[in-house]
Design an enzyme around this catalytic site. Structure first.
Site, PDB file in Angstrom:
ATOM      1  N   HIS A  89       0.905  -1.216   0.038  1.00  0.00           N
ATOM      2  CA  HIS A  89      -0.171  -0.091  -0.073  1.00  0.00           C
ATOM      3  C   HIS A  89       0.984   1.386   0.125  1.00  0.00           C
ATOM      4  CE1 HIS A  89      -3.666  -2.168   1.950  1.00  0.00           C
ATOM      5  NE2 HIS A  89      -3.783  -2.181   0.482  1.00  0.00           N
TER       6      HIS A  89
ATOM      7  N   GLU B 119      -1.877 -16.501 -21.087  1.00  0.00           N
ATOM      8  CA  GLU B 119      -1.035 -16.376 -19.611  1.00  0.00           C
ATOM      9  C   GLU B 119      -0.425 -17.520 -19.333  1.00  0.00           C
ATOM     10  OE1 GLU B 119      -3.793 -13.837 -16.813  1.00  0.00           O
ATOM     11  OE2 GLU B 119      -5.056 -15.086 -18.203  1.00  0.00           O
TER      12      GLU B 119
ATOM     13  N   ASP C 195       1.816 -13.103 -16.035  1.00  0.00           N
ATOM     14  CA  ASP C 195       1.714 -14.527 -15.535  1.00  0.00           C
ATOM     15  C   ASP C 195       2.409 -15.438 -16.551  1.00  0.00           C
ATOM     16  OD1 ASP C 195       0.249 -14.831 -13.112  1.00  0.00           O
ATOM     17  OD2 ASP C 195      -1.547 -14.194 -14.384  1.00  0.00           O
TER      18      ASP C 195
ATOM     19  N   CYS D 219      -1.069  -7.012 -22.814  1.00  0.00           N
ATOM     20  CA  CYS D 219      -1.820  -6.014 -21.823  1.00  0.00           C
ATOM     21  C   CYS D 219      -0.922  -6.259 -20.488  1.00  0.00           C
ATOM     22  CB  CYS D 219      -3.241  -6.445 -21.533  1.00  0.00           C
ATOM     23  SG  CYS D 219      -3.519  -7.873 -21.065  1.00  0.00           S
TER      24      CYS D 219
END
Length: 784
Positions: free
Chosen positions: A432, A655, A679, A723
């Site tokens: 975070h 992937e 991935d 992507c």
């Protein structure tokens, strides 16, 4: 104005309910609210004498409404009426209204000067909105009789719709005019309902983007409609949700400055325990909570809400209290409990969840600093150290903060004018603190490890190349910074130009979207090549409805000027949990039920999403994409669930190596495939990017990964997009285009830079054969 009394067995519960209700109206308009709760601050129970004193405190000629929780609270309140003066008791009303919802409704209604009878009715209706939304009870909306004299239409712009606070503002405004006002939700057909009743407004369940028709009658109909239009234009008093601006941060990926090195531990050496350790702890927790509540009003509210939840966790607080009662000091007990929780997180299989240990330690240290009276935080260290560093390095105005890990509160409070950048020893890009720092435009590098960094030494880093330099050439770094600034400025200025290479090939550069704001902020995107629906709705505890999904997809399309958007169906599992779809623990979640695999046993959630996608496609160009596909059977199942394609283009994510190798058979009935390089790299190299021991192996430019991409381009027989992270790296984007990829979807800030680099490239001059034959990723970079 009437007075209000709250009778509860729990002081903490009563104080929290009053705090919530008080937020709904301005301080100068609140009724008096007196509390009679608990036998003391921590002991449950009710006391009739305390209730009588509260009634006396709240007494008003207009009356007193008493709300109660359960059991003996009613008996205590009834007995209290025998203790007060009869002239007071005769205008006291006990109500069976729900404690929390009733109190909120009562406070809002009382603030408008309404009578005791009117406030009591609104309190009784407190559950109406929730009951209507959940369908527990059929709610009959009481509406004023007769037709409205005048109407206006307004739009709900609030991110979370017409929820409690904005609804309370609307009700308070309406009740200040001599007019009867009703609301109708034009998008759902609900209404009309009384706009002067908080409970009735709640039954509309008006969401962001809904159109409300406001009807008014009476002597001040014109005035109240004008006031409501003005209130709606200001999001009913809610601050619009926007991404935090760079706030002075350079937004670059390179920085130089004297090092400010902070440690990981709060010093407890000078703490002296006393006989009031529990009280000290409560004070420290309260202070920490006040600090966190002060930080949660911006873009990253959900992060600080999570910190507050950790702070107020009842199980942990119980453990700490027991340890203190057993003789431990408050800091020792608190640290032990939160260290144990952090260790639990670090043992989890899920990479994202492992990084939540940072949040636990951040909450731990915030309370420890409050207990010890220490103000030494990484942010404070940096602020105090810059001046001293500047005295020896006068031409470097800001420091590099070197931290073991970066928590969200530190990232949110850093003075960007004093911080040139942050170097984090821990690896990982989903912490975070990392997210907050990047959103503020603060240059940052992670994973520098245990390198010895002497305090005050001038250091530099370049996140683009992954280098952290203890002996930098200052002139060279400044030149790089200047070049990157010019590069970014020019790229943004020319962002709307097509990405046409020097040898005449035009590549579509699109944006990855995880929130509507991503689509609003991007410059130059040809649409969205990836709408991450699991991120878009990742804060939901219940599945979004079809209507809610359509609204979000429409908003993204609108922000992108109705250019094509590619919506990926729910992609969960591994490092992407969905709160509304819990999964069983798996020994290896990255090799378990991920993406499309999950929905073969929960097809109803996928069907709702596909319905929403089809409805959106009827209005704007939409492509749908299925994630984590391995076999032709999975593709066939997904197409069956989708049904008629109509205007939809359909594709899959590539992937896993198996999908890349058999893409020709998978793509026979498809319009496109999109390669997820994150991935694909992870599975090809068998390396978790968040694991520092093997992260270096997970390099998207590994020739093995590039060979799989090349195979997909040559054999798929359909349009090939990328992507993953490689598409966001300008240098890698050029290579992908040279391999034959025709569509790249990047993170928003990188879109202009990727397009600029492509315009400078001559793809015919790139020796793709040499790249594919390279021995490793470093050699590939050298060739590029």
């Amino acid at each position: 104005m009437i007075g209000i009394v709250l009778v509860s067995h729990s002081r903490a519960l009563a104080d929290a309910a009053v705090g919530l209700a008080a937020e709904m109206v301005a301080a100068d308009k609140r009724p008096v609210i007196a509390v009679a709760a608990g036998l003391d601050a921590t002991t449950f129970g009710t006391d009739a004498m305390a209730v009588s004193e509260a009634i006396t405190t709240a007494d008003s000629p207009d009356g007193v409404l008493v709300l109660l929780d359960l059991g003996s609270a009613v008996l205590s309140a009834e007995m209290a009426l025998e203790f007060v003066d009869p002239s007071v008791a005769e205008h006291v009303r006990l109500t069976s209204a729900p404690l929390v919802e009733g109190l909120v409704a009562a406070v809002v209604t009382a603030s408008t000067g309404a009578s005791l009878d009117a406030v009591a009715v609104e309190a009784q209706r407190g559950l109406a909105g929730k009951q209507d939304h959940l369908g527990d009870v059929e709610v009959v909306a009481a509406t004023p009789a007769g037709e409205a004299d005048r109407t206006v239409d307004v739009v709900v712009g609030n991110e979370h719709g017409l929820h409690a606070r904005p609804a309370a503002r609307l009700v308070g405004l309406v009740n200040g005019y001599d007019a009867t006002v009703v609301l109708t939700d034009l998008d759902t057909g609900r209404g009309p309902v009384d706009a002067g009743s908080l409970s009735m407004v709640a039954t509309l369940n008006a969401q962001q983007g809904h159109r409300l028709r406001v009807g008014a009658s009476g002597t001040q109909a014109v005035e109240v409609l004008a006031a409501i239009e003005a209130l709606a234009a200001e999001n009913f008093g809610d601050e619009p949700v926007r991404k935090a601006p760079a706030a002075g941060g350079s937004g670059l990926d390179v920085a130089i400055g004297p090092a400010v090195v902070t440690g990981a531990q709060v010093d407890l050496g000078d703490y002296v325990a006393g006989d009031n350790e529990i009280a000290r702890l409560e004070d420290a927790v309260r202070a920490a909570g006040d600090e966190l509540r002060g930080m949660r009003d911006g873009e990253h509210r959900e992060i600080f809400d999570a910190h507050l939840a950790l702070l107020e966790d009842r199980t942990l607080r119980g453990e700490v209290r027991s340890a203190i009662e057993g003789g431990a000091s408050a800091p020792g007990a608190w640290k032990q409990a939160y260290d144990r929780l952090a260790e639990t997180f670090e043992q989890l299989d899920d990479a994202y969840q492992r990084e939540r240990a940072q949040d636990v330690r951040a909450v731990r240290d915030r309370v420890l600093r409050a207990l010890t009276g220490s103000s030494t935080t990484p942010a404070a260290d940096a602020a105090r150290s810059v001046d001293a560093a500047g005295s020896t390095v006068p031409d470097l105005a800001a420091s590099i903060l070197v931290v073991p890990e970066l928590d969200a509160a530190t990232a949110a409070t850093l003075e960007v004018a004093r911080i040139a950048g942050v170097a984090v020893r821990a690896a990982g890009t989903t912490g975070h603190g990392v997210i907050v720092a990047r959103s503020r435009g603060i240059p940052l590098i992670t994973g520098i490890g245990d390198v010895d960094v002497p305090a005050g030494t001038v250091v530099a880093f370049d996140a683009r190349t992954g280098t952290f330099d203890l002996t930098p050439d200052a002139d060279a770094v400044r030149a790089t910074i200047a070049a990157r600034k010019d590069e970014r400025r020019l790229a943004v200025e020319e962002a709307d130009r097509p990405a046409t290479t020097r040898d005449g090939r035009t590549i579509d550069v699109l944006v990855n979207v995880g929130a509507v704001q991503d689509a609003i902020d991007v410059r130059g995107a040809n649409g969205s090549g990836l709408v991450r629906t699991e991120v878009l709705f990742g804060d939901r505890r219940t599945p979004p409805t079809v209507d809610e999904q359509v609204e979000a997809y429409r908003a993204i399309a609108d922000a992108l000027g109705n250019k094509p958007i590619t919506i990926r169906t729910w992609d969960i599992g591994g490092d992407k949990p969905l709160p509304f779809l819990p999964q069983a623990k798996e020994a290896n979640p990255f090799l378990g039920e991920r993406g499309l695999r999950v929905f073969r046993r929960r097809p109803e959630l996928l069907r709702d999403q596909l319905d929403a996608i089809r409805r959106t496609a009827a209005e704007t160009p939409v492509h749908v994409m299925f994630p984590m596909v391995t076999t032709a059977d999975e593709v066939a199942w997904a197409l069956t669930e989708l049904g008629p394609r109509d205007a939809l283009e359909v594709g899959i994510m590539v992937e896993v190596p198996a999908a890349a190798l058999r893409v020709a058979s998978l793509a026979r009935e498809l319009d496109f495939v999109s390669i997820g390089t994150n991935d694909l790299t992870q599975y090809t190299t068998a390396a978790d990017r968040t694991n520092t021991a093997v992260a270096a192996l997970a390099d998207g430019l590994d020739p093995a990964v590039l060979q799989l991409i090349d195979h997909v381009v040559r054999t798929a027989g359909v349009r090939v997009a990328v992507c993953g992270d490689l598409a966001s790296d300008p240098q890698s984007a050029v290579l992908l285009a040279a391999l034959g990829v025709t569509e790249l979807s990047a993170v928003g800030p990188q879109v202009p830079l990727v397009k600029a680099r492509l315009r400078q490239a001559d793809l015919s001059q790139i020796d793709t054969a040499a790249v594919l034959a390279a021995k490793d990723a470093d050699q590939v970079r050298g060739l590029l």
